[in-house]
Write an enzyme that holds these catalytic residues in place. Structure first.
Site, PDB file in Angstrom:
ATOM      1  N   ASP A 112       0.796  -1.228   0.000  1.00  0.00           N
ATOM      2  CA  ASP A 112       0.000   0.000   0.000  1.00  0.00           C
ATOM      3  C   ASP A 112       0.828   1.277   0.000  1.00  0.00           C
ATOM      4  OD1 ASP A 112       0.914   0.215   2.693  1.00  0.00           O
ATOM      5  OD2 ASP A 112      -0.862  -0.811   3.454  1.00  0.00           O
ATOM      6  N   HIS A 148       7.117  -7.216  -1.186  1.00  0.00           N
ATOM      7  CA  HIS A 148       6.102  -7.681  -2.150  1.00  0.00           C
ATOM      8  C   HIS A 148       5.780  -6.609  -3.184  1.00  0.00           C
ATOM      9  CE1 HIS A 148       4.585 -10.866   0.973  1.00  0.00           C
ATOM     10  NE2 HIS A 148       5.732 -11.186   0.406  1.00  0.00           N
ATOM     11  N   CYS A 197       6.254  -2.375 -23.168  1.00  0.00           N
ATOM     12  CA  CYS A 197       7.327  -1.384 -23.402  1.00  0.00           C
ATOM     13  C   CYS A 197       7.971  -0.911 -22.100  1.00  0.00           C
ATOM     14  CB  CYS A 197       6.795  -0.181 -24.176  1.00  0.00           C
ATOM     15  SG  CYS A 197       5.720   0.889 -23.196  1.00  0.00           S
TER      16      CYS A 197
HETATM   17  P1  NAD Z   1      -2.698 -11.108   7.100  1.00  0.00           P
HETATM   18  O1  NAD Z   1      -3.935 -10.501   6.539  1.00  0.00           O
HETATM   19  O2  NAD Z   1      -2.418 -12.542   6.851  1.00  0.00           O
HETATM   20  O3  NAD Z   1      -2.703 -10.937   8.687  1.00  0.00           O
HETATM   21  C1  NAD Z   1      -2.989  -9.706   9.281  1.00  0.00           C
HETATM   22  C2  NAD Z   1      -2.500  -9.744  10.708  1.00  0.00           C
HETATM   23  O4  NAD Z   1      -2.697  -8.456  11.254  1.00  0.00           O
HETATM   24  C3  NAD Z   1      -3.256 -10.736  11.590  1.00  0.00           C
HETATM   25  O5  NAD Z   1      -2.316 -11.436  12.379  1.00  0.00           O
HETATM   26  C4  NAD Z   1      -4.148  -9.835  12.459  1.00  0.00           C
HETATM   27  O6  NAD Z   1      -4.360 -10.365  13.751  1.00  0.00           O
HETATM   28  C5  NAD Z   1      -3.325  -8.570  12.523  1.00  0.00           C
HETATM   29  N1  NAD Z   1      -4.089  -7.330  12.725  1.00  0.00           N
HETATM   30  C6  NAD Z   1      -5.298  -6.981  12.210  1.00  0.00           C
HETATM   31  N2  NAD Z   1      -5.630  -5.737  12.576  1.00  0.00           N
HETATM   32  C7  NAD Z   1      -4.599  -5.271  13.331  1.00  0.00           C
HETATM   33  C8  NAD Z   1      -4.333  -4.040  13.989  1.00  0.00           C
HETATM   34  N3  NAD Z   1      -5.198  -3.010  13.947  1.00  0.00           N
HETATM   35  N4  NAD Z   1      -3.180  -3.915  14.678  1.00  0.00           N
HETATM   36  C9  NAD Z   1      -2.286  -4.942  14.743  1.00  0.00           C
HETATM   37  N5  NAD Z   1      -2.486  -6.136  14.143  1.00  0.00           N
HETATM   38  C10 NAD Z   1      -3.621  -6.288  13.442  1.00  0.00           C
HETATM   39  O7  NAD Z   1      -1.516 -10.155   6.648  1.00  0.00           O
HETATM   40  P2  NAD Z   1      -0.013 -10.493   6.338  1.00  0.00           P
HETATM   41  O8  NAD Z   1       0.572 -11.382   7.371  1.00  0.00           O
HETATM   42  O9  NAD Z   1       0.651  -9.206   6.015  1.00  0.00           O
HETATM   43  O10 NAD Z   1      -0.219 -11.374   5.034  1.00  0.00           O
HETATM   44  C11 NAD Z   1       0.609 -11.299   4.105  1.00  0.00           C
HETATM   45  C12 NAD Z   1       0.017 -10.829   2.763  1.00  0.00           C
HETATM   46  O11 NAD Z   1      -1.082  -9.952   2.811  1.00  0.00           O
HETATM   47  C13 NAD Z   1       1.108 -10.044   2.136  1.00  0.00           C
HETATM   48  O12 NAD Z   1       1.452 -10.680   0.954  1.00  0.00           O
HETATM   49  C14 NAD Z   1       0.532  -8.667   1.821  1.00  0.00           C
HETATM   50  O13 NAD Z   1       1.019  -8.203   0.578  1.00  0.00           O
HETATM   51  C15 NAD Z   1      -0.936  -8.940   1.759  1.00  0.00           C
HETATM   52  N6  NAD Z   1      -1.831  -7.825   2.087  1.00  0.00           N
HETATM   53  C16 NAD Z   1      -1.358  -6.553   2.116  1.00  0.00           C
HETATM   54  C17 NAD Z   1      -2.216  -5.516   2.435  1.00  0.00           C
HETATM   55  C18 NAD Z   1      -1.663  -4.100   2.432  1.00  0.00           C
HETATM   56  O14 NAD Z   1      -0.753  -3.788   1.652  1.00  0.00           O
HETATM   57  N7  NAD Z   1      -2.166  -3.223   3.303  1.00  0.00           N
HETATM   58  C19 NAD Z   1      -3.542  -5.771   2.764  1.00  0.00           C
HETATM   59  C20 NAD Z   1      -3.987  -7.115   2.702  1.00  0.00           C
HETATM   60  C21 NAD Z   1      -3.123  -8.142   2.368  1.00  0.00           C
END
Ligand code: NAD
Length: 244
Positions: free
Chosen positions: A104, A119, A130
């Protein structure tokens, strides 16, 4: 819980080399759903299908279906207190490196300079024909959008089935091997190879501090169960008290 903040602040204020691994949870308070958020995009779309390179090659409109809105609204998403606290800790010389799984761009938007986006980022979009670069939110209309040359556009993100950029992974691995503290914030620690970085850090003697709303990394030395924005604000305050 209070002691955890003081203990972690004490370690960080002692100028131990601190590296951060962040995941989707750190951006939840910026309004971006995680893979597991209730009612989020991922309840409807399986990311391992919609965000796979195999599907992108056959039908790029599927990836644009799940990512197009974010890219068009790129300027609306803003860093939250956790991203800002990390930027401030970098400025204070306490956080050395942020390694993020997020695509993001919010760490960079917050002003952090030492960021490895392992990522990739939805900010950068390339023509597969291109190589012309487009920057979100300025992309041509269409799903998928096409370049002026007629080529398909693809965001510069690593899809399931693609290799991570070797240089980024190498640097992330080196930072993990040489840090003394790793803050693991908002990740379920299941997507590899990023999920192996805290174990690498731990094997090389680092203390692992997990900040999450649900405990996910089994080898953590300290677990702070709190929203990332609240926890990082509190941690920053405690560190400032110690070094003022
Ligand atoms: P995930 O979705 O698997 O896990 C999210 C984690 O964040 C969980 O453990 C959850 O308990 C925790 N969480 C949720 N809300 C929270 C908060 N307010 N404060 C603290 N912790 C909180 O995410 P991940 O482990 O990053 O999974 C990896 C994949 O998800 C990556 O490949 C990533 O690119 C992708 N992803 C990225 C985004 C983004 O760029 N914002 C969003 C969704 C998924």
């Amino acid at each position: 819980m209070n002691d955890s903040y003081k203990d972690v602040a004490g370690l960080m204020a002692a100028q131990k080399k601190c590296v951060v691994l962040s995941g989707a949870g750190i951006s939840a308070e910026s309004g971006i759903p995680t893979f597991r958020s209730k009612g989020g995009l991922w309840e409807k779309y399986d990311p391992t299908v919609y965000a796979s390179i195999e599907v992108f090659r056959k039908d790029p409109s599927k990836y644009w279906e799940i990512r197009g809105d974010f890219i068009k609204n790129y300027d609306r998403y803003q860093p939250n207190a956790a991203h800002r606290a990390l930027r401030e800790l970098e400025n204070m010389g306490i956080v050395r490196q942020v390694i993020t799984q997020n695509i993001d761009g919010l760490h960079k938007k917050a002003g952090s300079e030492n960021v490895i986006e392992i990522h990739g980022s939805l900010r950068e979009i390339y023509c597969l024909q291109c190589n012309k670069e487009y920057l979100a939110p300025r992309v041509p209309e269409g799903s998928p959008p096409y370049c002026v040359c007629g080529g398909v556009l693809k965001p510069n993100t690593v899809l399931f089935g693609e290799q991570l950029p070797p240089q980024a992974l190498e640097k992330a691995s080196l930072e993990s091997q040489t840090c003394e503290i790793m803050l693991v914030i908002g990740t379920s620690a299941v997507v590899y190879p990023a999920a192996s970085l805290p174990s690498i850090a731990k094997q090389h003697g680092a203390k692992i501090i997990e900040i999450n709303i649900e405990h996910a990394f089994g080898e953590a030395d300290v677990v702070i169960l709190e929203q990332a924005g609240t926890a990082m604000t509190r941690l920053l305050e405690e560190i400032k008290l110690l070094i003022s």
